[in-house]
Design an enzyme around this catalytic site. Structure first.
Site, PDB file in Angstrom:
ATOM      1  N   ILE A  71       0.907  -1.247   0.020  1.00 58.15           N
ATOM      2  CA  ILE A  71      -0.011  -0.035  -0.022  1.00 58.15           C
ATOM      3  C   ILE A  71       0.966   1.250  -0.050  1.00 58.15           C
ATOM      4  O   ILE A  71       0.590   2.120  -0.778  1.00 58.15           O
ATOM      5  CB  ILE A  71      -0.902   0.191   1.173  1.00 58.15           C
ATOM      6  N   GLY A  72       2.000   1.197   0.693  1.00 55.32           N
ATOM      7  CA  GLY A  72       2.884   2.260   0.849  1.00 55.32           C
ATOM      8  C   GLY A  72       2.558   3.238   1.776  1.00 55.32           C
ATOM      9  O   GLY A  72       2.550   4.646   1.458  1.00 55.32           O
ATOM     10  N   LEU A  73       1.730   3.028   2.778  1.00 58.29           N
ATOM     11  CA  LEU A  73       1.376   3.950   3.807  1.00 58.29           C
ATOM     12  C   LEU A  73       0.323   5.015   3.441  1.00 58.29           C
ATOM     13  O   LEU A  73       0.733   6.272   3.802  1.00 58.29           O
ATOM     14  CB  LEU A  73       2.714   4.769   4.512  1.00 58.29           C
ATOM     15  N   CYS A 130       7.423  -0.934   8.215  1.00 56.25           N
ATOM     16  CA  CYS A 130       6.802  -0.958   6.834  1.00 56.25           C
ATOM     17  C   CYS A 130       7.749  -1.141   5.710  1.00 56.25           C
ATOM     18  O   CYS A 130       8.755  -0.446   5.667  1.00 56.25           O
ATOM     19  CB  CYS A 130       6.053   0.153   6.563  1.00 56.25           C
ATOM     20  N   LYS A 165       6.632  -1.721  16.934  1.00 53.98           N
ATOM     21  CA  LYS A 165       6.186  -2.496  15.957  1.00 53.98           C
ATOM     22  C   LYS A 165       7.476  -3.256  15.233  1.00 53.98           C
ATOM     23  O   LYS A 165       8.082  -2.707  14.420  1.00 53.98           O
ATOM     24  CB  LYS A 165       5.215  -2.099  15.027  1.00 53.98           C
ATOM     25  N   THR A 193       4.978  -7.265   8.432  1.00 54.88           N
ATOM     26  CA  THR A 193       4.959  -8.314   6.950  1.00 54.88           C
ATOM     27  C   THR A 193       6.344  -8.774   7.103  1.00 54.88           C
ATOM     28  O   THR A 193       7.373  -7.910   7.239  1.00 54.88           O
ATOM     29  CB  THR A 193       4.241  -7.721   5.966  1.00 54.88           C
ATOM     30  N   GLY A 244      -1.162 -13.756  10.847  1.00 52.05           N
ATOM     31  CA  GLY A 244      -2.121 -14.984  10.426  1.00 52.05           C
ATOM     32  C   GLY A 244      -3.115 -15.361  11.450  1.00 52.05           C
ATOM     33  O   GLY A 244      -3.643 -16.457  11.336  1.00 52.05           O
TER      34      GLY A 244
END
Ligand SMILES: Cc1cc2nc3c(=O)[nH]c(=O)nc-3n(C[C@H](O)[C@H](O)[C@H](O)COP(=O)(O)OP(=O)(O)OC[C@H]3O[C@@H](n4cnc5c(N)ncnc54)[C@H](O)[C@@H]3O)c2cc1C
Ligand SMILES: Cc1cc2nc3c(=O)[nH]c(=O)nc-3n(C[C@H](O)[C@H](O)[C@H](O)COP(=O)(O)OP(=O)(O)OC[C@H]3O[C@@H](n4cnc5c(N)ncnc54)[C@H](O)[C@@H]3O)c2cc1C
Ligand SMILES: Cc1cc2nc3c(=O)[nH]c(=O)nc-3n(C[C@H](O)[C@H](O)[C@H](O)COP(=O)(O)O)c2cc1C
Ligand SMILES: Cc1cc2nc3c(=O)[nH]c(=O)nc-3n(C[C@H](O)[C@H](O)[C@H](O)COP(=O)(O)O)c2cc1C
Ligand code: FES
Ligand code: FES
Lengths: 313, 258, 313, 258
Positions: A71-73, A130, A165, A193, A244
């Site tokens: 998505i790219g934030l 990210c 995160k 991810t 997941g």
């Protein structure tokens, strides 16, 4: 029936289930499907200093038991989020965890300073993981020293507890977790991810316009569990686990590994009612397994790790 | 209201090479509009993780059922093509904003242009336009003769022209060739199909009221994940966007960058 | 019909498909199911200096679209492999890639020196990425300097080309690949397994006796593709790709990413006839896609990387 | 010879709480032996990655079919329980070495001891022993009354004792309680069931000729992956092993560490 309430830094959760950042927008869409009040918390989409459009499309691709996203934030910028999204979310009795991202330390600090002042933002989630932006993002999450410094600064700027995160794309996750702890983090959220890719058979080109993207969904669950298992034994920070999760049984497996709460991301796409369903099913499953409260599950895989389980009949 | 529903299969039928017509019972038929789509979980619990967006091809309010027409192009649609009567399909919908039926004024002419698997949503649209007293003309493009479907059904509603890329059926060439070749006149244009086709239509008829249905790879299908965004044409600040799933899939020509 | 032959350092392959190390033993079992002559090559189970029993059981666990294993390099030791397994394999017209592992540099060197002398061993695969042993294994594969040194020594000791098998459990795969190249590697094989874990819902204990294990199968395919995509653009070494391959289409996707041959691991368990099936289907699929030879696919995702593919109808 | 075969479902039937009996057509029935198992792909293409090992419960050479009895204990067995006539199941087998039927001398007595889902392979064994003129006695343990199956079938072949852990059926307690309680005499022992049961039997009858069928989590099922190894009891060098899938699943008591 009080089997699910959990208290974490900044977060008094009626239950430990919250939608993961980026998979729930700012809640508006899901609020049309069910009452958001039932959620433990909401992790809103990453906020940056300026509005961002994000990457070109296609931004998602499917993989076996998983998906890739790049998505790219994309987000309207923290000012707009403060002006519009957070006030709208105030109608719900749900603590908000604000995910913050940036290309520079200054951007992180600016976003943290402002967004942490919102009434209903009870914690920040420092997104240093990210994989889909060129600058910043994951770079902050793969070098311990950089992360420690950034954490400290964000912590100083923030009015609320800060959860870092973690990116799974590292050689040594414990080292990174300890750096976050040393920087003053109040908690950890993991995992973001895994970097992955798919290529179209007919065109021979990457399916994602961004070429690579972040792998999420059940495929990454074993990696998430392993990292939480390792990290939870080495730090005293509470961990919000994700990667997941699709069912109440998955939630308990994450608690066993060492999580103190969980977030559900990709599964919202498979079934938009998955969060309420998990929350509804958890007490029954805990009962079946003989637990009075979900906290009894926390870290159980290493707390009382004797011989592994294996019996016929 | 978007609902998630286990929909009973009424019937499934192959109607062209790799193209299937699947009719399901479902409460969503009572509120769905032409051009809207549903997000379908294919293959049950063990099936692919992501849902598949499929347009509503026809809506039968009286029977509480709706029909999708889809081409088998990968794992998900292959699984969907194996559903038969008695089985249930997990459907989320109706999603998105459909075609603005009322923008076509009764007594005027609307041209409905479809390409390949973009043809299906035009069918329900055509039915509702005709019901409203709009004259409809259909121009449908396919790859080849064996891919053609629903010619008869469209013909019952209005003049219907078929083009095939290889000339094996109807006129050889593209839908735009037909529109110019036949000198078709119209007041409103509705289209759904491949990007080059939509671009050609947008460019070819800049002064017409035109509505184009787009496609994009989707995550959530409801506007939450930002997977399906497109830029707006008049992007003042560099970050204006629309979501195909919830702001579209139908946009007025000129609104977004195709 | 000569669409599949490929020449790599030490390996003249009639086709680019070979079973991956550890998933095919020494070939005996599969030789009862089909003629091993049809295989491009065989990567045999890791050989160590001394015989090893490996880890306690359970050694495998299932995950969504994947599996975890913690075999722990069980093998009879290189002497026994040289005395029994390799001579038995000589009846087949198939080059053998000998996977070698060790706890110390000396062990690696000893195994390399001896096993590379076997008639039918055409290449070594330096396993510096096994996540399931306490000493050595993955440790050699996560630090660039250590890897470079080890590669050089093994290369000096070996009579045949040396392929270094990369671990995906690293922050920067390109850096590791370049270290292997700098050490004199003739090729790379990637990826080994991702570290993961599963926990039993009823007992709260890890399913694997070893607690953590290596994740393989389709779940890891996007990670493997991404790493091969990155590495193939930065080194000139040929790459034997692996990680979740289950079909002829998967093989082509790996070639697109930058692989020059592939190995099939976990899929042998799902379908023991998968290698012959893929080999049979490849020429037809290449034809459908318009390729005369599989090499035309190599690196195509970045060779001619224009706009990504996406079209309706 | 091991074969991989798409086997037609002849019938499927629930025979106890969560326990199913599935009969398939398959060429492997012509060569299979009692105590051997098959490796089953459950749920078709979208199903779990790994096959599931299930013992042969009975083999019908004349009809070219075989039967498995299994308990639903997870995803794979749940999927398997949903197969009905007309469907096909992907089966690899027969695998492993079965019970050495000829080790029981005609005219002598064999005791067959089964626990829970270890009971099924004893059924075909018993049939073949009886055919050979061996006297058979069955001692079968279950958790609870609703879990009991095949009592009648075994009783037709020889005396059959049932124990349940909760005492809700037969005698309360374990199979070993029955053997000592009933003072059962025998020449050969065959057993399949949970590890504690097998251990108790091995310890309780050190001088008898005894054969125990083991279980282990499996990868390949054919001896290639080293997932299922166990240590041998007389391990001189610290690395001796047997593979449950290909050297077993049946071992002579005393051979391997249970
Ligand atoms: C709003 C909308 C309406 C649609 N209506 C129809 C219709 O009526 N009939 C029809 O046949 N097809 C329609 N499509 C296309 C349809 O969604 C794809 O053909 C389908 O998702 C392919 O799934 P698959 O598993 O067979 O293919 P795979 O290639 O295996 O799918 C892999 C992933 O890519 C996505 N994907 C692949 N192709 C497309 C595509 N063209 N558009 C969007 N996502 C794609 C899938 O959803 C899935 O997530 C529509 C798409 C959109 C966005
Ligand atoms: C040689 C042998 C013969 C067997 N015969 C029978 C039989 O006749 N009837 C019967 O009901 N069961 C039998 N079992 C046990 C049966 O294999 C498991 O119950 C089954 O694999 C569980 O699969 P699942 O998907 O339902 O459970 P899940 O727990 O979802 O399975 C997850 C993974 O663990 C493995 N696993 C789980 N439990 C076992 C187990 N007890 N043994 C081995 N692997 C396990 C599965 O194969 C799979 O790989 C046998 C096992 C072996 C080794
Ligand atoms: C479409 C999508 C968008 C995401 N956006 C963000 C984001 O903005 N910030 C962030 O920290 N994580 C983001 N993530 C990561 C998720 O929050 C989560 O960490 C990851 O997906 C693993 O959980 P899951 O397997 O349940 O999806 C995104 C994930 C997806 C699938
Ligand atoms: C059961 C098992 C055993 C393995 N043993 C080895 C080994 O001995 N040496 C090695 O280099 N890799 C070993 N591997 C890794 C595989 O060779 C391969 O790199 C990995 O499984 C990814 O491919 P796949 O997804 O096709 O299985 C093993 C994998 C499995 C599943
Ligand atoms: S698909 Fe998620 S926003 Fe459109
Ligand atoms: S299961 Fe692979 S060796 Fe036994």
């Amino acid at each position: 029936m009080k089997k699910l309430d959990i208290s974490l830094p900044g977060l008094n959760l009626k239950n430990p289930v919250m939608p993961a950042s980026g998979c729930f927008g700012f809640g508006r869409e899901y609020s049309r499907l069910y009452d958001l009040d039932i959620l433990g918390a909401i992790m809103i989409k990453a906020a940056t200093g300026e509005p961002r459009f994000g990457n070109p499309t296609p931004r998602v691709a499917e993989t076996p038991s998983g998906m890739l996203n790049a998505i790219g934030l994309q987000n309207p910028g923290y000012e707009e989020i403060l002006a519009t999204e957070l006030p709208w979310l105030e109608q719900f009795n749900v603590p908000i965890v604000a995910n913050i991202a940036g290309s520079t330390e200054e951007e992180y600090i600016e976003v943290a300073r402002h967004i942490s002042k919102a009434e209903n933002v009870h914690a920040l989630e420092l997104n240093v993981s990210c994989p889909n932006v060129k600058e910043g993002g994951i770079a902050f999450g793969t070098d311990p020293e950089t992360l420690k410094k950034l954490t400290k600064k964000v912590k100083d700027a923030s009015d609320v507890p800060v959860y870092v995160k973690l990116s799974p794309n590292v050689t040594n996750i414990v080292e990174i977790a300890l750096a976050a702890e040393a920087g003053g983090a109040d908690g950890l959220t993991m995992i973001n991810t895994l970097l992955g890719m798919r290529i179209d058979l007919k065109t021979a080109k990457p399916i994602l316009a961004n070429r690579t993207g972040g792998l999420s969904g059940p495929a990454v669950k074993p990696v998430a569990l392993r990292m939480i298992y390792e990290v939870s034994q080495k730090t005293s920070l509470p961990i919000i686990g994700m990667g997941g999760i699709q069912s109440a049984a998955d939630v308990i497996e994450f608690f066993y590994a060492g999580a103190s709460a969980v977030a559900v991301g990709t599964a919202n796409f498979t079934d938009p009612f998955i969060c309420p369903q998990i929350i509804e099913e958890l007490p029954g499953l805990l009962g079946e397994l003989g637990y009075e409260h979900i906290l009894e599950c926390r870290g159980r895989s290493w707390n009382n790790a004797g011989q592994p389980a294996y019996h016929r009949a | 209201m978007i609902t998630k529903e286990m929909c009973k299969v009424v019937s499934q039928e192959q109607i062209a090479h790799s193209v299937f017509k699947l009719t399901l019972k479902g409460r969503l038929s009572s509120k769905a509009k032409p051009g809207q789509f549903v997000h379908v979980k294919t293959g049950g619990a063990g099936g692919p993780l992501l849902r598949r967006p499929i347009s509503l091809a026809s809506i039968d309010r009286d029977n509480g059922s709706f029909t999708m027409i889809f081409r088998v192009s990968g794992e998900g649609t292959a699984l969907l093509s194996k559903c038969g009567p008695g089985m249930e399909v997990d459907v989320l919908g109706p999603l998105g904003n459909g075609f603005p039926v009322s923008e076509a004024v009764p007594g005027t002419t609307a041209i409905l242009v479809g390409g390949g698997i973009g043809v299906p949503p035009l069918y329900e649209l055509s039915r509702q336009l005709v019901e409203n007293g709009v004259y409809v003309v259909h121009v449908l493009g396919f790859q080849t003769a064996s891919a053609v479907f629903y010619e008869k059904e469209f013909a019952l509603l209005g003049p219907t022209f078929i083009a095939t890329a290889d000339g094996s059926y109807g006129r050889k060439g593209f839908v735009t060739d037909i529109i110019s070749g036949e000198q078709l006149e119209f007041d409103t244009l509705f289209a759904c199909g491949p990007v080059p086709m939509l671009k050609a239509l947008e460019k070819g008829f800049p002064d017409k009221k035109a509505y184009l249905s787009l496609e994009e790879r989707m995550g959530c299908g409801i506007g939450a994940c930002f997977a399906c965004v497109c830029r707006v044409q008049d992007d003042q600040n560099g970050h204006s966007y629309r979501k195909v799933c919830s702001d579209g899939p139908v946009f007025r020509a000129g609104e977004v960058v195709i």
